[in-house]
Design an enzyme around this catalytic site. Structure first.
Site, mmCIF file in Angstrom:
data_model
loop_
_atom_site.group_PDB
_atom_site.id
_atom_site.type_symbol
_atom_site.label_atom_id
_atom_site.label_comp_id
_atom_site.label_asym_id
_atom_site.label_seq_id
_atom_site.Cartn_x
_atom_site.Cartn_y
_atom_site.Cartn_z
ATOM 1 N N TRP A 1 0.851 -1.181 0.000
ATOM 2 C CA TRP A 1 0.000 0.000 0.000
ATOM 3 C C TRP A 1 0.904 1.253 0.000
ATOM 4 O O TRP A 1 1.914 1.288 0.689
ATOM 5 C CB TRP A 1 -0.910 -0.004 1.242
ATOM 6 C CG TRP A 1 -1.695 1.269 1.349
ATOM 7 C CD1 TRP A 1 -2.790 1.625 0.638
ATOM 8 C CD2 TRP A 1 -1.379 2.377 2.207
ATOM 9 N NE1 TRP A 1 -3.192 2.888 0.989
ATOM 10 C CE2 TRP A 1 -2.353 3.374 1.955
ATOM 11 C CE3 TRP A 1 -0.379 2.626 3.151
ATOM 12 C CZ2 TRP A 1 -2.352 4.597 2.622
ATOM 13 C CZ3 TRP A 1 -0.386 3.852 3.812
ATOM 14 C CH2 TRP A 1 -1.366 4.814 3.548
ATOM 15 N N ASP B 1 -15.827 12.401 -2.271
ATOM 16 C CA ASP B 1 -15.265 11.101 -1.897
ATOM 17 C C ASP B 1 -16.012 10.547 -0.686
ATOM 18 O O ASP B 1 -17.147 10.955 -0.388
ATOM 19 C CB ASP B 1 -13.748 11.274 -1.657
ATOM 20 C CG ASP B 1 -12.945 10.019 -1.939
ATOM 21 O OD1 ASP B 1 -12.936 9.112 -1.069
ATOM 22 O OD2 ASP B 1 -12.342 9.915 -3.026
ATOM 23 N N ASP B 2 -15.390 9.634 0.007
ATOM 24 C CA ASP B 2 -15.973 8.911 1.139
ATOM 25 C C ASP B 2 -16.590 9.859 2.182
ATOM 26 O O ASP B 2 -16.004 10.897 2.482
ATOM 27 C CB ASP B 2 -14.826 8.101 1.780
ATOM 28 C CG ASP B 2 -15.332 7.048 2.738
ATOM 29 O OD1 ASP B 2 -16.552 6.978 2.967
ATOM 30 O OD2 ASP B 2 -14.480 6.290 3.239
ATOM 31 N N LYS C 1 -16.189 6.899 -8.464
ATOM 32 C CA LYS C 1 -14.948 6.258 -8.014
ATOM 33 C C LYS C 1 -15.359 4.977 -7.294
ATOM 34 O O LYS C 1 -16.020 5.029 -6.265
ATOM 35 C CB LYS C 1 -14.199 7.207 -7.076
ATOM 36 C CG LYS C 1 -12.899 6.631 -6.511
ATOM 37 C CD LYS C 1 -12.133 7.754 -5.801
ATOM 38 C CE LYS C 1 -10.983 7.257 -4.967
ATOM 39 N NZ LYS C 1 -10.394 8.355 -4.155
ATOM 40 N N TRP C 2 -15.019 3.829 -7.880
ATOM 41 C CA TRP C 2 -15.428 2.516 -7.354
ATOM 42 C C TRP C 2 -14.266 1.974 -6.525
ATOM 43 O O TRP C 2 -13.291 1.478 -7.061
ATOM 44 C CB TRP C 2 -15.755 1.575 -8.514
ATOM 45 C CG TRP C 2 -16.179 0.197 -8.140
ATOM 46 C CD1 TRP C 2 -15.478 -0.725 -7.415
ATOM 47 C CD2 TRP C 2 -17.417 -0.454 -8.480
ATOM 48 N NE1 TRP C 2 -16.181 -1.888 -7.278
ATOM 49 C CE2 TRP C 2 -17.372 -1.746 -7.929
ATOM 50 C CE3 TRP C 2 -18.546 -0.062 -9.200
ATOM 51 C CZ2 TRP C 2 -18.420 -2.666 -8.080
ATOM 52 C CZ3 TRP C 2 -19.582 -0.974 -9.352
ATOM 53 C CH2 TRP C 2 -19.517 -2.255 -8.797
ATOM 54 N N ASP C 3 -14.416 2.070 -5.212
ATOM 55 C CA ASP C 3 -13.316 1.705 -4.313
ATOM 56 C C ASP C 3 -13.505 0.290 -3.762
ATOM 57 O O ASP C 3 -14.602 -0.289 -3.821
ATOM 58 C CB ASP C 3 -13.267 2.730 -3.166
ATOM 59 C CG ASP C 3 -11.872 2.912 -2.602
ATOM 60 O OD1 ASP C 3 -11.000 2.051 -2.839
ATOM 61 O OD2 ASP C 3 -11.657 3.931 -1.920
ATOM 62 N N MET C 4 -12.434 -0.274 -3.207
ATOM 63 C CA MET C 4 -12.468 -1.629 -2.627
ATOM 64 C C MET C 4 -11.303 -1.680 -1.655
ATOM 65 O O MET C 4 -10.164 -1.814 -2.070
ATOM 66 C CB MET C 4 -12.273 -2.620 -3.774
ATOM 67 C CG MET C 4 -12.625 -4.046 -3.526
ATOM 68 S SD MET C 4 -11.497 -4.893 -2.406
ATOM 69 C CE MET C 4 -12.142 -6.533 -2.501
ATOM 70 N N ASN C 5 -11.628 -1.534 -0.354
ATOM 71 C CA ASN C 5 -10.561 -1.240 0.602
ATOM 72 C C ASN C 5 -10.120 -2.375 1.512
ATOM 73 O O ASN C 5 -9.594 -2.114 2.586
ATOM 74 C CB ASN C 5 -10.979 -0.046 1.464
ATOM 75 C CG ASN C 5 -10.681 1.266 0.764
ATOM 76 O OD1 ASN C 5 -9.604 1.441 0.217
ATOM 77 N ND2 ASN C 5 -11.638 2.169 0.750
ATOM 78 N N CYS D 1 -10.523 1.668 -8.107
ATOM 79 C CA CYS D 1 -9.686 2.033 -6.964
ATOM 80 C C CYS D 1 -9.717 0.865 -5.991
ATOM 81 O O CYS D 1 -10.725 0.162 -5.914
ATOM 82 C CB CYS D 1 -10.256 3.302 -6.301
ATOM 83 S SG CYS D 1 -9.333 3.883 -4.866
ATOM 84 N N ASP E 1 -2.608 5.680 -3.115
ATOM 85 C CA ASP E 1 -2.979 6.715 -2.139
ATOM 86 C C ASP E 1 -1.806 7.640 -1.864
ATOM 87 O O ASP E 1 -1.963 8.679 -1.230
ATOM 88 C CB ASP E 1 -3.445 6.064 -0.828
ATOM 89 C CG ASP E 1 -4.883 5.571 -0.942
ATOM 90 O OD1 ASP E 1 -5.592 6.013 -1.856
ATOM 91 O OD2 ASP E 1 -5.297 4.734 -0.113
#
Ligand code: GLA
Length: 732
Positions: A201, A368-369, A478-482, A528, A550
């Site tokens: 990361w 964003d988030d 923005k398609w995130d996956m954390n 993302c 990031d």
């Protein structure tokens, strides 16, 4: 025709632009052998028997059946199977209804046709009848009654051959695939290096180069995503290969989940390369009549170094993978709220950023988030995709309309694959997350992964996305996956199918993205995953760009983007100018330099434009002008690596040359000032030797050959982290 079958000698010859790939059918039993992959050679004469070494000991089974095992263990097979004596890395392991795992395939028939087939449910490169020819070799294991079709497509104008495999159970019993990789190539010799992209990361895709040696080296992910740690890419390169010289074989997996690439230095000094879905946590049961499709591997050959491989991948992906409205378009210059405000925003704060951004020429605001459920930090609410009207006062439509009135487009963040334990969704459906009975799943960023093997869950996620996206004029997601996948289990799948979850999960993500891009074709989706944790060609099939890391520090980004661009076009690399000291590394770099580095990507901003210094703010309109001036060139041109500061510890340099060589943009970054030093001379690449080029800033004229062979002196930089653009245009 890029593919020929020589009936008398029983071999297939696949020809791409400067590449040949040859497969032969051998002996009475019709084994499939790999003859050659490399620089294009004439059709004939070809001594297939010698190249396959079947005219020497241990010969072929019809001549020396007592040493059949030695044959299997040394023959350069086209697709390796487990259990009959090829003890090198296998591609196919099949458990039959007796519980045994033995399999061997031989040639049955083949088809050659124009064009390229799609792979049902999977992303893949595409091409039409003018650019592609396809070969399907149908093989079988006659004991198992298993049909294995090896699918190859040649892109005749590029040095690209793609591969996938279709496996069909023609027996009356279930069989279970325990491993079903997509590609296998046996190379002669072991004098190669392996290039891979490894990291973590905030420091994704650093280039690693190591020698092939006896034994195996793997590049892999079992994290459920292609991962920050390893990218689904390897290149096998000649020991003396460099940017501009030597044989280079690139392999890239068009898949976003668990993968493995193994390079094995074998006993008789050959090198086997295999690539496909990782067999860990993988099992796939085929009932009678069912089939399984192994995702695509893209193989790129370069006869002149690593740079040419890179440019071939870029051309392929820009023209034959990425789709949709934005494929060939400039992307809007966006400003993202994440590093600007994190979770601390409301309608007024966002509008204040939008007002200032509009004045400066920024074209889109991305929220964003933090806009949904009760999400004021990263501990809750994933899954509750309802607007938090305490923060977004007046509602989403009001906010979007106000932003639109300022002349900006509006984008929004989602993390659709996730569920927070502290969410209404989890309270209502605790069994909707991936988990194993009686075991509390491991938390990561205080969240769990949704069980997308369950259609009801997928429907819920899709309906929430659809409702939000239809409720206002939203043109970017923005398609995130954390987080990564652990505790892999599903309360909806039967016991025998638990081994299918990892792959079914990836298929469900693709299905969701497919629905979204079909229903909302005007929306630009940026992939993302905690920065660049899922930067792969599978995602690029749906999303023309992916957030690269990031880590937005300009100096860190040099290495991250340099590694990413080894395979992926600059137009796909999400890159923003952010504030300093940088939030991840605490480094302060000039605003100009941050702009030059972000320019080698999608370009945008991620800072609170209402709070930065007046000097920085003043530079934004100039940077946006620079973006509009150069983005067509950067998006479509040929990318050349000139210097890498990870190697020289002082400076970095790359260029983008127009396809017709009519202009070049050189970016030079002086990472560290060297005391008592003279100007540095750099040699440009890819220009027209016989042309004259004019520097658009100084008006000075240079010949193309002088720029490439004598070089260009870089002057006028003093201090660390300073950068410079040089734009040269060919004289008419
Ligand atoms: C990930 C992304 C960031 C940001 C945060 C929001 O880390 O990479 O850009 O969207 O999530 O939580």
């Amino acid at each position: 025709m890029g593919i020929k079958f020589f009936e008398d000698r029983k071999y297939f010859k696949l020809d791409a632009r400067d590449t040949s790939y040859i497969i032969a059918i051998v002996d009475d039993e019709k084994f499939l052998g790999h003859v050659y992959f490399g620089k294009r050679i004439p059709d004939e004469p070809l001594d297939i028997e010698s190249l396959l070494r079947i005219n020497e000991y241990p010969y072929v089974p019809s001549k020396n059946n007592r040493e059949r095992m030695s044959f299997h263990d040394s023959f350069p097979t086209e697709y390796s199977t487990h259990g009959l004596g090829d003890f090198r890395e296998s591609c196919l392991v099949v458990k039959d209804s007796n519980g045994n795992s033995v399999c061997g395939i031989t040639y049955c028939s083949h088809k050659i046709y124009k064009g390229k087939p799609t792979l049902k449910g999977l992303p893949a490169t595409f091409g039409d009848e003018n650019s592609c020819t396809t070969l399907e070799i149908i093989c079988s294991d006659k004991v198992l009654n298993l049909e294995v079709t090896l699918i190859y497509t040649v892109f005749e104008n590029l040095d690209v051959i793609t591969r996938s495999v279709r496996i069909k159970n023609n027996s009356d019993n279930d069989v279970t695939l325990e491993k079903a990789l997509s590609a296998c190539v046996d190379f002669d010799g072991i004098d190669y290096d392996i290039i891979s992209l490894n990291g973590s990361w905030a420091r994704e895709r650093r280039i690693q180069r190591v020698p092939v040696s006896f034994g195996k080296r793997s590049v892999e992910s079992i994290r459920g995503i292609s991962s920050h740690q390893s990218n689904p890419f390897i290149a096998l390169v000649d020991k003396n290969a460099n940017e501009d010289y030597g044989n280079v074989y690139g392999f890239n997996f068009v898949y976003s989940g668990n993968f493995i690439a193994v390079v094995e230095g074998c006993q008789f000094e050959t090198t086997r390369v295999v690539m496909g879905i990782h067999p860990a946590n993988f099992e796939w049961t085929l009932a009678p009549g069912e089939e399984f499709i192994a995702p695509e591997v893209v193989m790129v050959y370069s006869d002149s170094g690593i740079g040419k491989m890179t440019r071939t991948f870029h051309d392929l992906y820009r023209n034959h993978l990425i789709r949709g409205k934005y494929r060939d378009r400039k992307r809007p210059v966006l400003i993202n709220s994440w590093e600007a405000t994190y979770f601390d925003f409301d309608t007024e704060k966002l509008l204040s950023i939008a007002r200032e951004a509009a004045k400066l020429g920024i074209e889109m605001l991305v929220m964003d988030d933090g806009w949904f459920g009760n999400r004021n930090d990263d501990n809750s609410s994933l899954g509750d995709w309802y607007v938090n009207e305490k923060k977004i006062k007046g509602g989403l439509k009001y906010l979007v309309d106000e932003v639109n009135k300022l002349g900006l487009e509006f984008g929004i963040w989602f993390e659709p694959e996730m569920i927070s334990p502290d969410s209404d969704l989890y309270r209502a459906h605790p069994n909707w997350c991936i988990h194993v009975p009686n075991r509390t799943p491991v938390l990561c960023r205080n969240q769990y992964v949704l069980d997308l093997t369950n259609d009801e869950v997928v429907e819920y996620v899709y309906s929430r996305l659809r409702d939000i996206l239809s409720s206002a004029n939203i043109t970017y997601v923005k398609w995130d996956m954390n987080r990564q996948l652990s505790d892999v289990g599903s309360s909806f799948m039967p016991k025998e199918k638990q081994g299918e979850i990892m792959h079914r999960y990836v298929l469900a993500v693709y299905k969701l993205l497919d629905r979204l891009t079909t229903e909302f074709p005007h929306i630009l989706i940026e992939g993302c995953a905690g920065g660049g944790g899922r930067f792969d060609p599978g995602i690029l099939y749906y999303c023309p760009q992916i957030w690269c890391s990031d880590n937005t520090d300009a100096i860190e980004r040099l290495a991250i983007q340099h590694g990413t661009a080894m395979v992926y076009p600059l137009s796909t690399i999400g890159a923003h100018v952010s504030d300093c000291p940088n939030h991840i590394v605490g480094r302060t770099t000039p605003f100009e330099t941050r702009g030059y580095v972000a320019l080698a990507g999608t370009f945008g901003y991620e800072l609170d434009v209402t709070r930065i210094s007046e000097d920085d703010r003043k530079l934004i309109p100039e940077q946006i002008e620079m973006y509009h001036k150069y983005n067509d060139l950067i998006r479509t041109g040929d990318y050349y690596r000139i210097a890498n500061y990870e190697d020289n510890h002082l400076y970095d340099c790359w260029s983008v040359v127009a396809k017709d060589k009519s202009e070049v943009l050189v970016t030079y970054i002086q990472v560290l000032q060297r005391p008592n030093s003279r100007s540095r001379r750099i040699k440009l690449k890819g220009l027209d030797e016989n042309a004259l080029y004019r520097d658009t800033e100084t008006n000075r004229l240079y010949s193309g050959s002088a720029l490439m062979y004598a070089g260009l002196n870089i002057t006028g930089l003093h201090g660390d982290f300073k950068g410079k653009l040089i734009h040269l245009v060919k004289e008419k």
